[in-house]
Motif scaffolding. Structure first.
Motif, mmCIF file in Angstrom:
data_model
loop_
_atom_site.group_PDB
_atom_site.id
_atom_site.type_symbol
_atom_site.label_atom_id
_atom_site.label_comp_id
_atom_site.label_asym_id
_atom_site.label_seq_id
_atom_site.Cartn_x
_atom_site.Cartn_y
_atom_site.Cartn_z
ATOM 1 N N LEU A 1 0.830 -1.207 0.000
ATOM 2 C CA LEU A 1 0.000 0.000 0.000
ATOM 3 C C LEU A 1 0.865 1.259 0.000
ATOM 4 O O LEU A 1 0.527 2.263 -0.641
ATOM 5 C CB LEU A 1 -0.943 0.003 1.217
ATOM 6 C CG LEU A 1 -2.130 -0.951 1.113
ATOM 7 C CD1 LEU A 1 -2.935 -0.956 2.405
ATOM 8 C CD2 LEU A 1 -3.031 -0.595 -0.062
ATOM 9 N N ASN B 1 0.705 3.954 -2.895
ATOM 10 C CA ASN B 1 0.445 5.372 -2.620
ATOM 11 C C ASN B 1 1.448 6.258 -3.352
ATOM 12 O O ASN B 1 1.073 7.273 -3.938
ATOM 13 C CB ASN B 1 0.530 5.652 -1.116
ATOM 14 C CG ASN B 1 -0.792 5.370 -0.413
ATOM 15 O OD1 ASN B 1 -1.827 5.290 -1.048
ATOM 16 N ND2 ASN B 1 -0.755 5.205 0.888
ATOM 17 N N LEU C 1 0.271 8.833 -6.173
ATOM 18 C CA LEU C 1 0.532 10.272 -5.987
ATOM 19 C C LEU C 1 1.304 10.817 -7.180
ATOM 20 O O LEU C 1 1.015 11.895 -7.690
ATOM 21 C CB LEU C 1 1.324 10.512 -4.702
ATOM 22 C CG LEU C 1 0.532 10.405 -3.393
ATOM 23 C CD1 LEU C 1 1.471 10.441 -2.195
ATOM 24 C CD2 LEU C 1 -0.496 11.524 -3.291
ATOM 25 N N ILE D 1 -8.729 4.540 -1.007
ATOM 26 C CA ILE D 1 -7.305 4.934 -1.034
ATOM 27 C C ILE D 1 -6.974 5.550 -2.396
ATOM 28 O O ILE D 1 -6.323 6.602 -2.494
ATOM 29 C CB ILE D 1 -6.395 3.710 -0.766
ATOM 30 C CG1 ILE D 1 -6.594 3.196 0.654
ATOM 31 C CG2 ILE D 1 -4.928 4.055 -1.012
ATOM 32 C CD1 ILE D 1 -5.859 1.895 0.946
ATOM 33 N N ASN E 1 -5.829 9.432 -3.035
ATOM 34 C CA ASN E 1 -4.553 9.701 -3.707
ATOM 35 C C ASN E 1 -4.734 10.600 -4.919
ATOM 36 O O ASN E 1 -4.013 11.591 -5.095
ATOM 37 C CB ASN E 1 -3.963 8.379 -4.205
ATOM 38 C CG ASN E 1 -2.966 7.796 -3.239
ATOM 39 O OD1 ASN E 1 -1.925 8.401 -3.000
ATOM 40 N ND2 ASN E 1 -3.273 6.651 -2.675
ATOM 41 N N LEU F 1 -1.674 14.639 3.071
ATOM 42 C CA LEU F 1 -0.836 13.435 3.041
ATOM 43 C C LEU F 1 -0.916 12.690 4.382
ATOM 44 O O LEU F 1 -0.933 11.456 4.419
ATOM 45 C CB LEU F 1 0.625 13.800 2.721
ATOM 46 C CG LEU F 1 0.888 14.202 1.262
ATOM 47 C CD1 LEU F 1 2.329 14.673 1.077
ATOM 48 C CD2 LEU F 1 0.593 13.047 0.302
ATOM 49 N N LEU G 1 -4.100 10.900 4.307
ATOM 50 C CA LEU G 1 -3.985 9.735 3.417
ATOM 51 C C LEU G 1 -3.355 8.558 4.158
ATOM 52 O O LEU G 1 -3.814 7.411 4.033
ATOM 53 C CB LEU G 1 -3.153 10.101 2.184
ATOM 54 C CG LEU G 1 -2.791 8.937 1.264
ATOM 55 C CD1 LEU G 1 -4.039 8.331 0.616
ATOM 56 C CD2 LEU G 1 -1.829 9.390 0.161
ATOM 57 N N ALA G 2 -2.302 8.846 4.949
ATOM 58 C CA ALA G 2 -1.647 7.774 5.714
ATOM 59 C C ALA G 2 -2.649 7.142 6.681
ATOM 60 O O ALA G 2 -2.720 5.905 6.804
ATOM 61 C CB ALA G 2 -0.443 8.338 6.471
ATOM 62 N N THR H 1 -5.145 5.051 4.743
ATOM 63 C CA THR H 1 -4.534 3.840 4.192
ATOM 64 C C THR H 1 -4.372 2.770 5.273
ATOM 65 O O THR H 1 -4.694 1.594 5.047
ATOM 66 C CB THR H 1 -3.147 4.178 3.596
ATOM 67 O OG1 THR H 1 -3.315 5.160 2.587
ATOM 68 C CG2 THR H 1 -2.491 2.946 2.989
#
Lengths: 163, 420
Positions: free
Chosen positions: B315, B319, B323, B359, B363, B403, B406-407, B410
């Motif tokens: 993952l 990512n 991105l 996800i 992204n 970001l 996003l983490a 995820t």
């Protein structure tokens, strides 16, 4: 000449808008019919799908004419003026060749479907008509791209930079 | 043959060839020169690529977004959000995030949100002393929330491509969208403390009631659309039609902000935007078919299995890939090209495909405002300010916040899956 073309473009866009509005009404009417009268509009899903196919491929002609395709525009940012004109020429030639070739394949399919007389199960529409959306859209897109390429080439040959 | 399927599309992409054409060119060259099959198959697969009921939602939601943008509905939403945030430090900035989230819940289109919210709020942000770069960065980045909160055109395309439930994807996108909005609003709150911004008003119940009376019908729209889907009254496709009709009634009859001629112009513009998107869907269908015939996804799965990557590491790498691609490619093209390649790996590693859809969407939504090529950057440049360097500088703190979100999205699947 360009004023006539612009007028034609506006008419075509208006026609596509009407098709989309009709699709919305059919879609909502179908859902409402299910609840209010206990039955959906016969063949509505097929008609909506086939309308969408026509909408996309007729829209392709206008998107090409207005150079509004989704793409990376790095080259023209880095290389404006004559470089951008050459890039446009290459892209238009590629589009003309590609869409022209695909239109020939579509013609073969439409002819076969017409010969065997295949129809849509839900609506009884001849499938040749349905698939003709691709043929017409691709053929006219090829024509538009070829005309744009010729126009760019003519401008370059006269030593000018296209707008 | 690898060069035809990888290098040729890549070279054409860098040359600026339209995405649909480079996909079809690669597929066409493969069929004509390398595969023993008749080229009329190209027509059949091209037709099959858009002959899908789920895709009908795309033109409808695009049309609804056009009507909302042109019908002045964004202005009413802005006033309503401002009436709620008036007493907070940075209230105008927080209202920008709130309005973008609401617009996303109505239109599902990120560029439309940047244009509509930006036109309404950028002049006020400048007047109240917000720095130019900050305002531009805020508007440009908060527009990306629009494709994470439901309904989302990106999720419809992922659902159609990955054969996943679109209502479940919509449900899964709600909390991640709100998380991003909340994180951005919290940052603005902290940033604004101690700064002399002239946007801090008093919270007044009368103001809220007045703004709510002006905006109630617009606020009801996402409720009708989403409740209709989740309660099983209508499918996501029919919800798109309902959204159009609702927006049309609002703009034409209730607010009287559009003439019939403007409605027809909106429909014509929506038809062109639909063609722009769905021709790539059709071409990506042909390209995916060639990849499958050539066994590329299977080979990729075997290759990754050989690397013995864990799901978290996979993952992380995905990512980075998304991105990077999101900075170059619009979400429509990226989803349609990458989903058939990545989904077999996702399933093999036991990752929930709904979670993966979220996800992927987050992204690519970040990619929409990531320099140098994110689409929202250019929408902001054309509608708000030609100073691209200021926009680039302004988005940096918001990029960092998204970001971090996003983490979290995820590695904490529950954020996406708890509601789906």
């Amino acid at each position: 000449m360009s004023a006539v073309l612009r007028h034609l473009e506006r008419l075509a866009q208006g026609f596509l808008g009407l098709v989309l509005i009709a699709m919305v009404l059919l879609n909502v009417g179908n859902a409402a019919g299910r609840y209010l009268f206990g039955r959906a509009v016969p063949g509505a899903d097929d008609i909506l799908l086939y309308s969408m196919v026509w909408l996309v491929f007729l829209g392709l002609i206008l998107v090409t004419a207005r150079r509004r395709h989704l793409r990376l525009d790095l080259v023209e940012r880095l290389w404006p003026g004559r470089g951008r004109a050459l890039q446009r020429l290459l892209i238009d030639l590629l589009l003309a060749l590609l869409c022209g070739y695909l239109a020939l394949q579509s013609l073969a399919v439409v002819q076969r479907l017409g010969a065997i007389g295949q129809t849509s199960i839900a609506t009884g529409l001849p499938m040749a008509w349905v698939h003709a959306g691709l043929l017409i859209g691709l053929a006219l897109t090829a024509l538009v791209a070829a005309l744009q390429a010729a126009q760019t080439l003519w401008t370059l040959l006269r030593g000018k930079v296209p707008a | 043959m690898t060069w035809v399927l990888i290098l040729l599309p890549l070279a054409l992409f860098l040359l600026g060839v339209p995405v649909f054409a480079l996909l079809l060119a690669a597929a066409g060259v493969t069929v004509v020169f390398f595969l023993p099959m008749p080229p009329i198959a190209l027509h059949q697969v091209l037709f099959g690529g858009i002959d899908k009921y789920a895709l009908l939602a795309v033109p409808f939601f695009v049309f609804a977004g056009e009507l909302m943008g042109r019908g002045g509905i964004a202005d009413r939403l802005v006033d309503w959000v401002l009436s709620l945030t008036g007493r907070l430090p940075g209230s105008l900035g927080i209202a920008t995030v709130g309005t973008s989230t609401l617009m996303g819940a109505v239109s599902g289109s990120s560029p439309a949100t940047v244009a509509a919210v930006g036109r309404s709020l950028y002049p006020s942000l400048s007047e109240r002393g917000y720095a130019k770069g900050f305002s531009l960065g805020l508007i440009t980045s908060s527009g990306s929330i629009a494709i994470v909160v439901p309904p989302s055109i990106a999720m419809i395309l992922y659902g159609a491509s990955a054969e996943q439930s679109i209502p479940r994807l919509f449900q899964a996108g709600l909390l991640p969208g709100l998380l991003i909005a909340l994180a951005m609003a919290s940052y603005i709150l902290v940033w604004a403390k101690g700064r002399d911004l002239g946007d801090r008003g008093r919270f007044g119940l009368a103001q809220v009631i007045q703004a709510s009376r002006r905006a109630w019908a617009a606020l009801l729209m996402p409720v009708v659309v989403l409740a209709g889907i989740y309660l099983g009254w209508f499918s996501p496709t029919e919800a798109g039609g309902v959204a159009c009709l609702y927006a049309l009634l609002l703009a034409r009859l209730l607010y009287r902000s559009l003439t019939w001629r403007q409605v027809l112009e909106s429909a014509g513009e929506a038809a062109l935007l639909t063609a722009q998107i769905l021709i790539i869907v059709a071409a990506a269908g042909v390209f995916s078919w060639i990849l499958t015939v050539q066994g590329v996804p299977q080979a990729l799965v075997q290759g990754i299995i050989g690397l013995e990557l864990s799901a978290p590491l996979f993952l992380f790498l995905v990512n980075l890939l998304l991105l990077g691609i999101g900075c170059l490619l619009d979400p429509t093209s990226a989803i349609l090209v990458l989903t058939p390649l990545l989904l077999p790996l996702v399933l093999h590693l036991g990752i929930d495909p709904i979670h993966f859809g979220i996800i992927m969407t987050v992204n690519l939504s970040i990619g929409m405002f990531t320099p140098p090529f994110g689409l929202n950057l250019f929408v902001a440049q054309s509608t708000l300010s030609p100073d691209l360097a200021a926009i680039y500088r302004g988005i940096l703190p918001f990029l960092a916040i998204q970001l971090i979100c996003l983490a979290a999205i995820t590695y904490l699947p529950a954020i996406s899956l708890v509601l789906s």
